[in-house]
Structure formats: structure tokens, C-alpha cells
Motif scaffolding. Structure first.
Motif, mmCIF file in Angstrom:
data_model
loop_
_atom_site.group_PDB
_atom_site.id
_atom_site.type_symbol
_atom_site.label_atom_id
_atom_site.label_comp_id
_atom_site.label_asym_id
_atom_site.label_seq_id
_atom_site.Cartn_x
_atom_site.Cartn_y
_atom_site.Cartn_z
ATOM 1 N N PHE A 43 45.254 52.182 -3.404
ATOM 2 C CA PHE A 43 44.872 53.273 -3.490
ATOM 3 C C PHE A 43 43.860 53.939 -4.342
ATOM 4 C CE2 PHE A 43 49.023 53.274 -1.226
ATOM 5 C CZ PHE A 43 48.396 53.449 -0.004
ATOM 6 N N ASN A 47 35.255 55.481 -7.237
ATOM 7 C CA ASN A 47 34.688 56.561 -6.282
ATOM 8 C C ASN A 47 33.335 57.227 -7.232
ATOM 9 O OD1 ASN A 47 34.086 57.872 -4.092
ATOM 10 N ND2 ASN A 47 35.491 59.779 -4.790
ATOM 11 N N THR A 72 25.334 55.218 -5.403
ATOM 12 C CA THR A 72 26.018 56.172 -4.209
ATOM 13 C C THR A 72 25.409 57.674 -4.195
ATOM 14 O OG1 THR A 72 27.601 56.992 -5.827
ATOM 15 C CG2 THR A 72 28.297 55.193 -4.296
ATOM 16 N N GLY B 238 34.767 66.748 -2.576
ATOM 17 C CA GLY B 238 34.004 65.302 -2.666
ATOM 18 C C GLY B 238 34.058 64.868 -4.018
ATOM 19 N N HIS B 239 33.988 66.025 -4.961
ATOM 20 C CA HIS B 239 33.691 65.553 -6.518
ATOM 21 C C HIS B 239 34.767 65.529 -7.363
ATOM 22 C CE1 HIS B 239 29.447 65.999 -5.621
ATOM 23 N NE2 HIS B 239 29.716 66.989 -4.915
ATOM 24 N N GLY B 241 37.145 63.214 -7.792
ATOM 25 C CA GLY B 241 37.355 61.993 -8.493
ATOM 26 C C GLY B 241 36.541 62.261 -10.010
ATOM 27 N N HIS B 242 35.137 62.758 -10.051
ATOM 28 C CA HIS B 242 34.535 62.918 -11.032
ATOM 29 C C HIS B 242 35.081 63.947 -12.154
ATOM 30 C CE1 HIS B 242 30.670 62.936 -13.244
ATOM 31 N NE2 HIS B 242 30.497 64.382 -13.038
ATOM 32 N N ARG B 250 43.257 59.243 -12.576
ATOM 33 C CA ARG B 250 42.495 58.667 -11.140
ATOM 34 C C ARG B 250 43.344 59.199 -10.202
ATOM 35 N NH1 ARG B 250 42.522 52.391 -11.394
ATOM 36 N NH2 ARG B 250 40.668 52.692 -10.082
ATOM 37 N N LEU B 251 42.512 59.121 -8.996
ATOM 38 C CA LEU B 251 42.850 59.725 -7.584
ATOM 39 C C LEU B 251 42.752 58.639 -6.562
ATOM 40 C CD1 LEU B 251 40.880 63.024 -7.575
ATOM 41 C CD2 LEU B 251 43.583 62.936 -8.020
ATOM 42 N N PRO B 252 43.494 58.822 -5.650
ATOM 43 C CA PRO B 252 43.434 57.642 -4.562
ATOM 44 C C PRO B 252 42.277 58.284 -3.601
ATOM 45 C CG PRO B 252 45.369 59.130 -4.152
ATOM 46 C CD PRO B 252 44.639 59.638 -5.468
ATOM 47 N N ILE B 253 41.068 58.617 -3.756
ATOM 48 C CA ILE B 253 40.091 59.229 -3.017
ATOM 49 C C ILE B 253 38.941 58.399 -2.916
ATOM 50 C CG2 ILE B 253 38.698 61.148 -3.225
ATOM 51 C CD1 ILE B 253 41.049 62.882 -3.298
ATOM 52 N N GLU B 254 38.213 58.403 -1.886
ATOM 53 C CA GLU B 254 36.853 58.146 -1.694
ATOM 54 C C GLU B 254 36.035 58.985 -0.937
ATOM 55 O OE1 GLU B 254 36.262 53.471 -1.602
ATOM 56 O OE2 GLU B 254 38.054 53.573 -0.522
ATOM 57 N N SER B 255 34.616 59.011 -1.494
ATOM 58 C CA SER B 255 33.857 60.170 -0.992
ATOM 59 C C SER B 255 32.946 59.505 0.027
ATOM 60 C CB SER B 255 33.251 60.984 -2.093
ATOM 61 O OG SER B 255 34.140 61.469 -2.897
ATOM 62 N N ASN B 301 31.026 54.334 0.413
ATOM 63 C CA ASN B 301 31.088 55.725 -0.373
ATOM 64 C C ASN B 301 29.594 56.095 -0.488
ATOM 65 O OD1 ASN B 301 33.511 54.388 -0.826
ATOM 66 N ND2 ASN B 301 33.577 55.124 -3.017
ATOM 67 N N ASN B 302 29.517 57.443 -0.524
ATOM 68 C CA ASN B 302 28.038 58.086 -0.958
ATOM 69 C C ASN B 302 28.252 59.534 -0.990
ATOM 70 O OD1 ASN B 302 26.849 59.617 1.516
ATOM 71 N ND2 ASN B 302 27.439 57.450 2.408
ATOM 72 N N LEU B 396 50.739 63.893 -5.180
ATOM 73 C CA LEU B 396 50.095 62.657 -5.643
ATOM 74 C C LEU B 396 50.914 61.537 -5.681
ATOM 75 C CD1 LEU B 396 47.625 63.294 -8.574
ATOM 76 C CD2 LEU B 396 47.306 62.029 -6.414
ATOM 77 N N PHE B 399 51.539 58.238 -2.719
ATOM 78 C CA PHE B 399 51.133 56.999 -2.891
ATOM 79 C C PHE B 399 51.881 55.861 -3.542
ATOM 80 C CE2 PHE B 399 47.860 60.170 -1.982
ATOM 81 C CZ PHE B 399 47.277 59.761 -0.691
#
Lengths: 98, 415
Positions: A43, A47, A72, B238-239, B241-242, B250-255, B301-302, B396, B399
Motif C-alpha cells: 500500500f 507518490n 508527474t 492530492g497533496h 503525501g507531500h 508515509r501514506l497509502p495514497i497515489e494521486s 500518477n500525475n 490509517l 491497511f
């Protein structure tokens, strides 16, 4: 439209010909791995806003999996490289021109 | 804060509209706040509002790197519904939907909530089975939905073609009290109410670092200087993770980018929201007469707020089969928003490894409908220090522990 060059067959393929496969070089841990390690494998993702190493499959072409280095934010493609490596080649470790 | 009313409009009409005041104060940061919320989108502002309203915590700053409501709050297709399969999802989305019902009165700000009804078309046998199951689950959860026949679909939405060659309509999951609202007004209404409670909304203030001592958050570094706080909540979609990286986790995330488009305005032709999950498309008609169309998310990702053209092409191609009359409509605008996708397509409302730091993210493609419920649950978590019943399942740690709230299977992609 995103265009990647398949490192195997050399075809410049646009994204409708390709299947995205997510972040590349994610370490897979074996039996007996901790919950933390397996959570990271399944997971947790980098990113990044910037250079991203990722897996792609030339699905409607030669069918091979390969890697791409892509930004990206700008959508600029830095390069593509074969699947049989565990880390990106040194020359692709930084976006072109930076 | 001056009360908005019919009387106020009449009064201002008589004196040339010179008496209106700014909806919220432009604030500059104080040295220290009880709570700092990063992100002045709908979720962040709603969190601040319920901190004040439900818990009396008003020494709060909401800081935003861009402008208020300028992210996904202003980029979605404004659909509000709560017909989810899983219990924790149905609970929080239904709470949210019910708060939308009275939001205009609560905030004294017209958010134009329109409970016009949402139908999710079943266009394969699998969807028919899936939605029948969801309707049963909703009955148990206290969410009013029903599975309706193709004939009823045609009655509710006459412009639908039921017998399309590829995507016949076999029925639909109908939620009569679901609908739409004015997305910008939701952000503006919350901002006005927060400002009236004495909270500071600080725009064009980018967070550049998270400060901590002995594993406890002490403040943030921003483009407008250092700001101290007892509690910090990140609500930046969306930001996320940053920002999480700055706080050291860290996060289980994709943007990824999710797209939408609107057509030229036409006369009223459709007074419900129709979602077609098999083809990744959904459509409603705005008050201005534009057909508002939502499409699928990019597969990679983008952060471009643009999206891939072929997704729009696929969405429109499929919607034209379901709604033949839109085939000659011109499209006016297309845009993308950066959505934060989690592994199970359910959100995260959670404490974090950094004490005093909370996070609300992962709403993916379905955040707008959740704004009030999400703010309600997040405010409770911040005030009490631990998640309450609405947020408890969205931690969180799910997961790591394998307790997914699997809406990616239950809800399809349109979420």
C-alpha cells in the motif's frame, strides 16, 4: 497524450496501447516478513511530485513489461528501461536538464 | 457577521448595495493557535466549522497555499449521495447527506442543495445483482434507496435510451434524496461561518515544514513565517503525501487526475443525476443548463490537473449511446482535479505517528458529497484526540491490519 518508447520492440506507443502498472522497484518481502514490511509492499507509495519510476506493459503491442521514468508534474518522459532491474539506471536518476 | 435574509436584500436594494460586508476576514497569522488546519477546501473548512460549533474550539487557523476552495472543491461534479454498500461508508456519507439538507439554514448561506435524486444505472447483469444487494444493505443501514425497473428509469429520465447496443439499461439503484449542491458556495458558506466565530482563514500561505518536539507536533513553517499550534490537521487531498513526508510518515495514497467537462447550456432536459459506472460516466444538468459530465480517472500518477484525452473520449462515446440527444452538443470546458486514491478506495480520517497531528485524506473521486460528514467526524477526532464512531473504521492502521472498507469493489470506479 503520453508516449513511451518500448525498450524491447522499440515502438513509440501512446498510452492507449499501454497498461500502467504502478510504482516500480517496490521491494517485495518474503514469507515471515513483518506486517509493516508487507503494508509497505502492498500500500505505501512514494507518490512524488516530480520524477516517478513506474511499471508499464506494452499491452497492445509486444506484451512485455518495462519501466519508465516520468515527471508527474510536467508529464515529461525521462526514459524507459527493461524490467529486469531492481533500481533505475544511473542516467535516469534525475530529470533531463536539471 | 450580518445575517443574510430577504429583508437584508430589500434593505440593500434601497441603499444601492453599499452595506454588504466581506464574507470572511482576510487574516494574517497569529503566533499560536489551538488548532491549525492545513487546506481551506471543503473538508478543511467544514472541520474548522464543526470544531467551533460542536466543541467550542475557535482559536483555529485554516491555512491554504492557494485560494479558498480552489482545489477539488471547485473542480468536482457536485453530486451528493450515500448509497454505499459498506456500513462505515454508508454511515459517514449518510451523515453528510443529511447535513447537506439543512446546510443553507445552518450556515445562513444558500448552498443550493437540490435533492433531485441520483440513479446509478445497471447496464450488466453483474451490476443488477450488485445494486440489488446494495439496496438491501442500504435498507439495513437506514439509507433510503430502491432498485427500479428500466420503465421507471425512463419515466424519471426521458432522454435515456434503454436499449443501446452495447449498454442496455437493465435497471437502476435510485436514491430519491440524493442530488447536487453549489460546490463553491459550500466552501464560501463554511468560510463565512468560521470567520464569524473568530477563526483565521489565511490564504496564499504555503506550508513548507512541520515542526515537532519529542514526537509531538508544535507548529508549522509557512511562507508567512512560523506558526505554533497544539494540534495540527492535514486536509490537503492530492497533496497529502507531500505534506505527510514533511511530518515524517508515509501514506497509502497515489494521486491521479480525474476529469470532468461541461457542455454548452441547453433548455432543461434532465432533472435527475444519472451515473453509469460500467462506462465510467455520469451526467447531470446544472442550473445554468450545462450538461455536467464526469469521467474516469487516469491510470497513472500525475499532478497535472488536466487528465488524458482518451478517457474523455471513452466517457463521451459511451454516454452518447445512453443519451443519444447529447451527440450534437458542443463541449465548453474540460478540466481535471488531483484525487488521492487509497488502496481500498475509502478515505482516511486518522491519528498519525506524530502525536497531535491528524489527517483527513484519501477521498479519491468522491470527496464533495462527504464534506459536512467528514468535517463533523474529523472535528470530533481533533477535539477528543481519538476518532469517534463515524471515523473509527477509517484509521490509517486498517491497511496494516487488513480491515479494508472495500468500496473499490462495492462502488465500482465512479465513487
Amino acid at each position: 497524450m503520453l508516449i513511451l518508447t518500448c525498450p524491447y520492440c522499440g515502438v513509440r506507443a501512446d498510452e492507449t496501447e499501454l497498461a500502467p502498472g504502478g510504482e516500480a522497484h517496490v521491494a517485495r518481502h518474503g514469507p515471515g516478513a513483518s506486517d509493516e514490511a508487507f503494508e509497505a509492499y502492498l500500500f505505501l507509495r512514494a507518490n512524488p511530485r516530480g520524477l516517478h519510476y513506474e511499471r508499464w506493459r506494452h499491452a497492445h503491442g509486444c506484451g512485455k513489461w518495462f519501466h519508465a521514468a516520468r515527471d508527474t508534474v510536467t508529464m515529461g518522459v525521462v526514459g524507459t528501461y527493461p524490467a529486469q532491474v531492481t533500481e533505475p539506471p544511473a542516467e535516469l536518476s534525475r530529470p533531463r536538464g536539471s | 457577521m450580518k445575517h443574510y435574509s430577504a429583508f437584508a436584500i430589500a434593505r440593500e436594494a434601497l441603499r444601492g448595495h453599499t452595506g454588504w460586508e466581506r464574507a470572511w476576514r482576510a487574516a494574517s497569522p497569529k503566533k499560536h493557535y489551538d488548532v491549525i488546519i492545513v487546506g481551506a477546501g471543503g473538508h478543511g473548512l467544514a472541520t474548522a466549522y464543526y470544531l467551533g460549533k460542536n466543541f467550542g474550539i475557535t482559536n483555529v487557523a485554516v491555512i491554504e497555499k492557494g485560494w479558498l476552495g480552489g482545489g477539488n472543491t471547485g473542480r468536482n461534479t457536485t453530486i451528493i449521495r450515500s448509497n454505499y454498500l459498506q456500513d462505515p461508508s454508508a454511515a459517514i456519507y449518510e451523515k453528510s447527506r443529511s447535513l447537506y439538507e439543512t446546510m443553507s439554514q445552518d450556515l445562513n448561506y444558500n448552498v443550493m442543495y437540490s435533492p433531485r435524486g441520483v440513479m446509478m444505472l445497471a447496464q450488466t447483469e453483474h451490476e443488477v445483482r450488485g445494486y440489488r444487494r446494495t439496496a438491501h444493505a442500504n435498507a439495513l443501514q437506514g439509507v433510503e434507496t430502491q432498485f427500479i425497473t428500466p420503465e421507471r428509469v425512463k419515466e424519471l429520465c426521458p432522454i435515456i435510451e434503454l436499449k443501446g447496443p452495447r449498454y442496455p439499461v437493465l435497471g437502476a439503484l435510485w436514491q430519491p434524496r440524493a442530488g447536487t449542491a453549489r460546490h463553491d458556495a459550500v466552501a464560501w458558506g463554511y468560510a463565512r461561518a468560521c470567520s464569524a466565530m473568530g477563526m483565521d482563514i489565511i490564504q496564499k500561505c504555503e506550508v513548507t515544514g512541520v515542526r515537532s518536539e519529542n514526537g509531538r507536533v508544535t507548529g508549522v513553517s509557512t511562507s508567512k513565517g512560523e506558526i505554533g499550534c497544539d494540534k495540527l490537521c492535514m486536509v490537503v487531498a492530492g497533496h497529502s503525501g507531500h505534506l505527510a513526508e514533511m511530518a515524517g510518515f508515509r501514506l497509502p495514497i497515489e494521486s491521479v487526475a480525474l476529469q470532468a467537462l461541461v457542455s454548452e447550456p441547453i433548455k432543461p432536459c434532465m432533472d435527475v443525476v444519472v451515473m453509469a459506472n460500467t462506462v465510467h460516466g455520469y451526467m447531470s444538468q446544472s442550473d445554468k443548463g450545462e450538461m455536467v459530465i464526469g469521467g474516469g480517472a487516469d491510470g497513472y500518477n500525475n499532478y497535472t490537473q488536466r487528465g488524458s484525452f482518451h478517457h474523455i473520449e471513452e466517457t463521451v462515446r459511451a454516454l452518447i449511446e445512453t443519451f443519444p440527444m447529447i451527440s450534437r452538443l458542443k463541449m465548453l470546458r474540460q478540466w481535471g482535479g488531483i484525487v488521492d486514491m487509497t488502496g481500498d478506495r475509502s478515505p482516511i480520517i486518522s491519528t498519525t505517528p506524530l502525536t497531535g497531528c491528524f489527517i483527513n485524506c484519501g477521498w479519491g473521486t468522491g470527496g464533495f458529497k462527504a464534506i459536512p460528514g467528514s468535517g463533523w467526524a474529523t472535528a470530533e477526532m481533533i477535539a477528543k484526540g481519538t476518532p469517534g464512531p463515524l471515523a473509527a473504521e477509517f484509521g490509517l492502521n486498517r491497511f496494516r491490519e487488513g480491515r479494508f472498507i472495500d468500496e473499490s469493489v462495492a462502488a465500482g470506479v465512479a465513487h
